[in-house]
Design a protein around this motif. Sequence first.
Motif, PDB file in Angstrom:
ATOM      1  N   SER A   1      -9.587  -0.765 -14.733  1.00 49.63           N
ATOM      2  CA  SER A   1     -10.235   0.206 -13.905  1.00 49.63           C
ATOM      3  C   SER A   1      -9.186   1.169 -13.508  1.00 49.63           C
ATOM      4  CB  SER A   1     -10.811  -0.985 -12.404  1.00 49.63           C
ATOM      5  OG  SER A   1     -11.608  -1.481 -12.818  1.00 49.63           O
ATOM      6  N   ALA A   2      -9.241   1.692 -13.004  1.00 48.88           N
ATOM      7  CA  ALA A   2      -8.095   2.662 -11.902  1.00 48.88           C
ATOM      8  C   ALA A   2      -8.124   2.861 -11.196  1.00 48.88           C
ATOM      9  CB  ALA A   2      -8.880   4.584 -12.303  1.00 48.88           C
ATOM     10  N   PRO A   3      -6.812   2.485 -11.039  1.00 48.60           N
ATOM     11  CA  PRO A   3      -6.328   2.550  -9.051  1.00 48.60           C
ATOM     12  C   PRO A   3      -6.780   3.500  -7.992  1.00 48.60           C
ATOM     13  CG  PRO A   3      -4.439   1.762 -10.441  1.00 48.60           C
ATOM     14  CD  PRO A   3      -5.086   2.161 -11.343  1.00 48.60           C
ATOM     15  N   LYS A   4      -7.345   3.476  -6.763  1.00 48.38           N
ATOM     16  CA  LYS A   4      -7.462   4.778  -6.211  1.00 48.38           C
ATOM     17  C   LYS A   4      -6.903   5.425  -5.911  1.00 48.38           C
ATOM     18  CE  LYS A   4      -7.501   1.563  -1.114  1.00 48.38           C
ATOM     19  NZ  LYS A   4      -6.106   2.770  -1.071  1.00 48.38           N
ATOM     20  N   GLU A   5      -5.654   5.023  -5.826  1.00 50.30           N
ATOM     21  CA  GLU A   5      -4.158   5.513  -5.700  1.00 50.30           C
ATOM     22  C   GLU A   5      -3.733   6.681  -6.478  1.00 50.30           C
ATOM     23  OE1 GLU A   5      -3.432   2.029  -3.051  1.00 50.30           O
ATOM     24  OE2 GLU A   5      -4.383   2.349  -5.276  1.00 50.30           O
ATOM     25  N   LEU A   6      -3.606   6.099  -7.815  1.00 49.38           N
ATOM     26  CA  LEU A   6      -4.268   7.403  -8.332  1.00 49.38           C
ATOM     27  C   LEU A   6      -4.672   7.938  -9.053  1.00 49.38           C
ATOM     28  CD1 LEU A   6      -2.723   8.083 -11.817  1.00 49.38           C
ATOM     29  CD2 LEU A   6      -4.049   6.322 -12.760  1.00 49.38           C
ATOM     30  N   ILE A   7      -6.107   7.798  -8.697  1.00 49.52           N
ATOM     31  CA  ILE A   7      -7.250   9.323  -8.973  1.00 49.52           C
ATOM     32  C   ILE A   7      -6.926   9.658  -7.819  1.00 49.52           C
ATOM     33  CG2 ILE A   7     -10.018   9.323  -8.298  1.00 49.52           C
ATOM     34  CD1 ILE A   7      -8.823   7.750 -10.995  1.00 49.52           C
ATOM     35  N   GLU A   8      -6.513   9.425  -7.205  1.00 51.87           N
ATOM     36  CA  GLU A   8      -6.341  10.393  -5.721  1.00 51.87           C
ATOM     37  C   GLU A   8      -4.817  11.691  -5.740  1.00 51.87           C
ATOM     38  OE1 GLU A   8      -6.102   7.967  -2.277  1.00 51.87           O
ATOM     39  OE2 GLU A   8      -8.074   7.673  -2.296  1.00 51.87           O
ATOM     40  N   SER A   9      -3.791  10.491  -7.155  1.00 52.11           N
ATOM     41  CA  SER A   9      -2.831  11.415  -6.929  1.00 52.11           C
ATOM     42  C   SER A   9      -3.072  12.395  -8.013  1.00 52.11           C
ATOM     43  CB  SER A   9      -1.735  10.502  -6.976  1.00 52.11           C
ATOM     44  OG  SER A   9      -1.236   9.810  -6.024  1.00 52.11           O
TER      45      SER A   9
ATOM     46  N   ASN B   1       1.096  -1.379   0.187  1.00 55.56           N
ATOM     47  CA  ASN B   1       0.051  -0.160  -0.147  1.00 55.56           C
ATOM     48  C   ASN B   1       0.895   1.498   0.486  1.00 55.56           C
ATOM     49  OD1 ASN B   1      -2.305  -1.912  -0.207  1.00 55.56           O
ATOM     50  ND2 ASN B   1      -2.490  -1.933   2.300  1.00 55.56           N
ATOM     51  N   ASP B   2       2.059   1.418   1.048  1.00 53.93           N
ATOM     52  CA  ASP B   2       2.674   2.535   0.908  1.00 53.93           C
ATOM     53  C   ASP B   2       3.143   2.530  -0.310  1.00 53.93           C
ATOM     54  OD1 ASP B   2       1.804   2.972   3.013  1.00 53.93           O
ATOM     55  OD2 ASP B   2       3.737   1.459   4.227  1.00 53.93           O
ATOM     56  N   GLU B   3       3.742   1.427  -1.634  1.00 52.83           N
ATOM     57  CA  GLU B   3       4.780   2.217  -2.732  1.00 52.83           C
ATOM     58  C   GLU B   3       3.310   2.393  -3.854  1.00 52.83           C
ATOM     59  OE1 GLU B   3       7.693  -1.742  -2.222  1.00 52.83           O
ATOM     60  OE2 GLU B   3       6.125  -2.416  -3.350  1.00 52.83           O
ATOM     61  N   LYS B   4       2.504   1.562  -3.944  1.00 52.69           N
ATOM     62  CA  LYS B   4       1.309   2.649  -4.559  1.00 52.69           C
ATOM     63  C   LYS B   4       1.322   3.793  -4.465  1.00 52.69           C
ATOM     64  CE  LYS B   4      -0.644  -1.744  -4.616  1.00 52.69           C
ATOM     65  NZ  LYS B   4      -2.426  -2.810  -4.289  1.00 52.69           N
ATOM     66  N   GLN B   5       1.130   4.350  -3.036  1.00 52.61           N
ATOM     67  CA  GLN B   5       0.925   5.520  -3.365  1.00 52.61           C
ATOM     68  C   GLN B   5       2.051   6.243  -3.624  1.00 52.61           C
ATOM     69  OE1 GLN B   5      -2.046   6.795  -1.584  1.00 52.61           O
ATOM     70  NE2 GLN B   5      -1.120   8.853  -2.284  1.00 52.61           N
ATOM     71  N   GLU B   6       3.732   5.583  -2.923  1.00 52.01           N
ATOM     72  CA  GLU B   6       4.755   6.312  -3.266  1.00 52.01           C
ATOM     73  C   GLU B   6       4.615   6.531  -4.911  1.00 52.01           C
ATOM     74  OE1 GLU B   6       9.166   5.744  -3.335  1.00 52.01           O
ATOM     75  OE2 GLU B   6       8.084   4.300  -2.742  1.00 52.01           O
ATOM     76  N   ARG B   7       4.293   5.538  -5.641  1.00 49.74           N
ATOM     77  CA  ARG B   7       4.741   5.467  -7.105  1.00 49.74           C
ATOM     78  C   ARG B   7       3.286   6.835  -7.200  1.00 49.74           C
ATOM     79  NH1 ARG B   7       6.962   0.777  -7.058  1.00 49.74           N
ATOM     80  NH2 ARG B   7       8.921   0.688  -5.236  1.00 49.74           N
ATOM     81  N   MET B   8       2.437   6.309  -7.192  1.00 51.60           N
ATOM     82  CA  MET B   8       1.765   7.600  -8.288  1.00 51.60           C
ATOM     83  C   MET B   8       1.334   8.472  -7.722  1.00 51.60           C
ATOM     84  SD  MET B   8      -0.217   5.667  -9.784  1.00 51.60           S
ATOM     85  CE  MET B   8      -0.666   3.965 -10.806  1.00 51.60           C
TER      86      MET B   8
END
Length: 311
Positions: free
Chosen positions: A93-101, A68-75
Motif C-alpha cells: 500500500s502507498a502511504p497517504k503522505e506519498l500520494i498527497e505529495s 506524522n511531521d517527519e512523514k510529511q516532510e520526507r515525502m
Amino acid sequence: MPKVTANDLVEHFNLEVLAGEDEVHRAITTSDISRPGIEMAGFFTYYPAKRLQLFGRTELSFFQQLTNDEKQERMEKLCTYDTPGIIISRGLSAPKELIESAEKTGVPIMRSDVTTTRLSSQLTNYLEAKLAKATAVHGVLVDIYGIGVLLTGASGVGKSETALDLVRRGHRLVADDSVEIRQQHGNTLVGRPPELIQHLLEIRGLGIIDVMTLFGAGAVRPFKRIALTIHLELWDENKAYDRLGIEEATMKIIDTEIPKYTIPVRPGRNLAVIVEVAAMNFRLKRMGINTAQQFSDKLTDVIEEGDREEF
C-alpha cells in the motif's frame, strides 16, 4: 536521443498507476534506479532526484516508524518536479503522505506485484536497453558460428550476395542494408534490423527476398552482438594488403572499438568462404590460438638460429 517515459513502464510491466496520471509521460533520462532508504532517514544532500525511485518493504516499514511531521516532510522532499516516477513493489500500500505529495508535484506513483529485487533488475535491464546510445550503419549483419560479423563496404560490392551464400551454408542473417546498433552494458554492441526490412535481403537483378520464408526460421536472428567487422572493397592493385594477419585494425562504432578485417574483392574470390574462415580464425584468436603470431615467432627463431650459426 532515445527516450523512455513512465507510461512506457506502465505498459511494459503492467503497472498500476496510483497517482500522477497526468504526468506519466514525464521523461526518464537515466537507467540508474534509486532505493531511497537513506532519504527516509532524512539525509537528502545527495538525493538523486532524476532517477526512478523504488520503494520496497524495507523502505515502507521504516517509514511507518516516523512521526506524522517527519512523514510529511520526507515525502515532500522526495516528490520533486525532476522525479520521473516512484514505483512500489510487492503490491504494498502507498502511504497517504506519498500520494498527497505526488499529486502536488505531478510525480507518477506506480505499483507492481513483483518482488523488489527482481523488479529492480527488470527495470534496469529495460532502461539500459532503451536508453543505450544508438546509431545506424550501412551494412549486413550475419551470425557466423556464434560470431556476430558486420559486413561493410560500398554499395554494390557484394555484401548481400555474400550474406545469401552464408545463409545457404547454414549461418543466420540478422540485418541487411541497414543495421541498427545499440551500445549496451558498457561496450557491448548489439545489432538488429529495422522492423520494416526484418528478414529481407536485397539481391540486385533478383529483387527482395524473404530469407525466413525461403530458408526457414533457423536462418534468421532478431538481434546479435557484434564482435567483428569485415570491410569489403574492390581490389586496388596499388594497395598493399595484409598478407600475414599480424596487424590488427579496429573500427570505432559509437564508443567501442571492434576488430576489423579488410578483404579485397575481385572475380574468382569466394567471399562467403573467406568471411566464414575469417570468423573462425577470429574465434580461434579469442581462444588464444594466433596462427599468424605463431608463424612470426617461428620465423624469428629460424632467423636468430641462422645468425648464431654464422658466428
